[in-house]
Design an enzyme around this catalytic site. Sequence first.
Site, short mmCIF file in Angstrom:
data_model
loop_
_atom_site.label_atom_id
_atom_site.label_comp_id
_atom_site.label_asym_id
_atom_site.label_seq_id
_atom_site.Cartn_x
_atom_site.Cartn_y
_atom_site.Cartn_z
N LEU A 8 0.84 -1.20 0.00
CA LEU A 8 0.00 0.00 0.00
C LEU A 8 0.87 1.25 0.00
CD1 LEU A 8 -2.88 -0.98 2.44
CD2 LEU A 8 -2.40 -1.74 0.10
N ARG A 15 1.14 13.91 7.28
CA ARG A 15 1.91 14.25 8.48
C ARG A 15 3.39 14.54 8.16
NH1 ARG A 15 -0.49 9.02 11.51
NH2 ARG A 15 -0.86 8.45 9.33
C1 UD1 Z 1 -1.60 1.80 9.91
C2 UD1 Z 1 -2.53 0.78 10.60
C3 UD1 Z 1 -2.14 0.68 12.07
C4 UD1 Z 1 -0.69 0.23 12.14
C5 UD1 Z 1 0.22 1.20 11.38
C6 UD1 Z 1 1.62 0.65 11.28
C7 UD1 Z 1 -4.67 0.86 9.44
C8 UD1 Z 1 -6.07 1.35 9.46
N1 UD1 Z 1 -3.91 1.22 10.46
O1 UD1 Z 1 -1.81 3.07 10.51
O2 UD1 Z 1 -2.96 -0.27 12.74
O3 UD1 Z 1 -0.31 0.17 13.50
O4 UD1 Z 1 -0.24 1.38 10.03
O5 UD1 Z 1 2.45 1.50 10.56
O6 UD1 Z 1 -4.32 0.14 8.53
N2 UD1 Z 1 -2.67 3.86 2.26
C9 UD1 Z 1 -3.21 3.67 0.99
N3 UD1 Z 1 -4.47 4.06 0.74
C10 UD1 Z 1 -5.25 4.64 1.68
C11 UD1 Z 1 -4.72 4.82 2.97
C12 UD1 Z 1 -3.43 4.42 3.23
O7 UD1 Z 1 -2.54 3.14 0.11
O8 UD1 Z 1 -6.40 4.96 1.37
C13 UD1 Z 1 -1.30 3.42 2.51
C14 UD1 Z 1 -0.37 4.55 2.94
O9 UD1 Z 1 0.29 5.09 1.80
C15 UD1 Z 1 0.60 3.86 3.88
C16 UD1 Z 1 -0.20 2.69 4.45
O10 UD1 Z 1 -1.32 2.51 3.61
O11 UD1 Z 1 1.70 3.32 3.17
C17 UD1 Z 1 -0.67 2.95 5.87
O12 UD1 Z 1 -1.40 4.17 5.93
P1 UD1 Z 1 -1.16 5.20 7.10
O13 UD1 Z 1 -2.09 6.34 6.91
O14 UD1 Z 1 0.26 5.48 7.25
O15 UD1 Z 1 -1.68 4.35 8.37
P2 UD1 Z 1 -1.19 4.44 9.88
O16 UD1 Z 1 -1.90 5.56 10.52
O17 UD1 Z 1 0.27 4.43 9.91
MG MG Z 2 1.74 4.74 8.53
#
Ligand code: UD1
Ligand code: MG
Length: 457
Positions: A8, A15
């Site tokens: 992903l 942030r």
């Molecule tokens: C996420 C997890 C959290 C975990 C943490 C570890 C979820 C809901 N939460 O939180 O439980 O402890 O990672 O690092 O999964 N992304 C997409 N599409 C989207 C949203 C996000 O591709 O619509 C990708 C982002 O680019 C990123 C990853 O998913 O690489 C995680 O997203 P991020 O917003 O960083 O989640 P965290 O708040 O870190």
């Molecule tokens: Mg993250």
Amino acid sequence: MKITAVLLAAGQGTRMKSELPKMLHPICGQPMVFHALSAARAASTEEPVVIIGHSAEAVRRAIGESAGCVVQENQLGTGHAVMQAEALLKGKADIILVTYGDMPLLKVETLQRLVETQRTNSGPISMLTVVYDNPRGFGRIVRNPDGTVAAIVEENQANPQQLEIKELNVGAYCFDAAWLWDALHRIQLSPKGEYYLTDTIELAAADGRSVKAIVMDDFAETIGVNTRVHLAEAEAAMRRRINDGHMLAGVTFIDPSSSYIDAQVSIAADTVIWPNTTLIGKTSIGQRCQIGPNSHIRDTRVGNDCKVFMSVSEGAVLENSVDIGPFARLRKGAHLSDGVHIGNFGEVKDSTLGPGVKMGHFSYIGNATIGAETNIGAGTITCNYDGVNKHATLIGEDVFIGSDTMLVAPVTIGDGARTGAGSVVTKNVAANTLVVGVPARAIRKLERNPKKHESHL
Ligand code: UD1
Ligand code: MG
């Protein structure tokens, strides 16, 4: 069994407060997403799929041909992101390994362990957790009284009691593919308006299926990057890992904490890295070299037995037993053959220095070719630029260029020739000829090897 990784990488990374998409922020010289992608690729059997969205084209360009990409038009959460791969992968993979592009330190071995766990798991999910005092905004692992995993609660939805939980969601999972594609459609919208992948854990529990959790003990592997503070932590942890790897392979670091070595740099055994040294880009260092202190080397190939002391080198080649510095500067296209010596304040650009060339002090050599065993006196300048074009200087073998000589290019100096101190050479100099003055004129034919002739003019 077919194992496909879905990485992903569509989120904006708000942030980070940056114009550059989070996935492209470099860690030890490579975009963050590369690290996660190479681990995911190594742990799976099929070509990985990267979910891109925010700055999709820039991220796609960076990934190039190394993986398939699927665009998530609106970033509606991690569950929604995985759903974008359904059309591509449904029926084509048995296990889906999901990782996040902002987790650059997860090791291949850890992901392999996760995959192995899911291979033999009768339940639909295996996942990684870590117990750590600082929760860093990670999801909390809620366990049933019997110890089985019940749910992941995101920080923004956790109650005060759940916020106290020290077991955290690392963000890497293996799913039974058929179960996953169905479960994703059952995820409810969160109060924040996102579909959380982490809600699949509760869905498995609701299906009466067990979730396997591997509790990791190395926190450094689980550093997720959401802010630039995390980015610096990840960089430091990755740097330690890189330096440890080189040390275990036979490289000495006088002070690893002040040595910055990019991920793709290679260093051969018995080389010593002195403090405050930066080796970046496509750089390789041979055996038994002394590098640093205070050296910055980028995209440079250094052979064996070289010494780079307090110097800067970018886009250069140093063959074997080359010795430069302090304060040497090699620019793009500098090629120093075996045994070349450059002392203080020598600059070389787009030039080849033949074997044994000596250039001890204060010189600029640009667009030049210098033959073997030639001596470049202090203060020599190749005047290679006429304000419009660059011109070449060709200097033969065994030439002695006197101190403060200006070589006005284009110009050729024959083998065995010699220039007097302060000469301004505007015309070609024949072999074995001594020229002096401004502009320089020939005053004598030299019989012998000038190096063994008079020592100074
Ligand atoms: C996420 C997890 C959290 C975990 C943490 C570890 C979820 C809901 N939460 O939180 O439980 O402890 O990672 O690092 O999964 N992304 C997409 N599409 C989207 C949203 C996000 O591709 O619509 C990708 C982002 O680019 C990123 C990853 O998913 O690489 C995680 O997203 P991020 O917003 O960083 O989640 P965290 O708040 O870190
Ligand atoms: Mg993250």
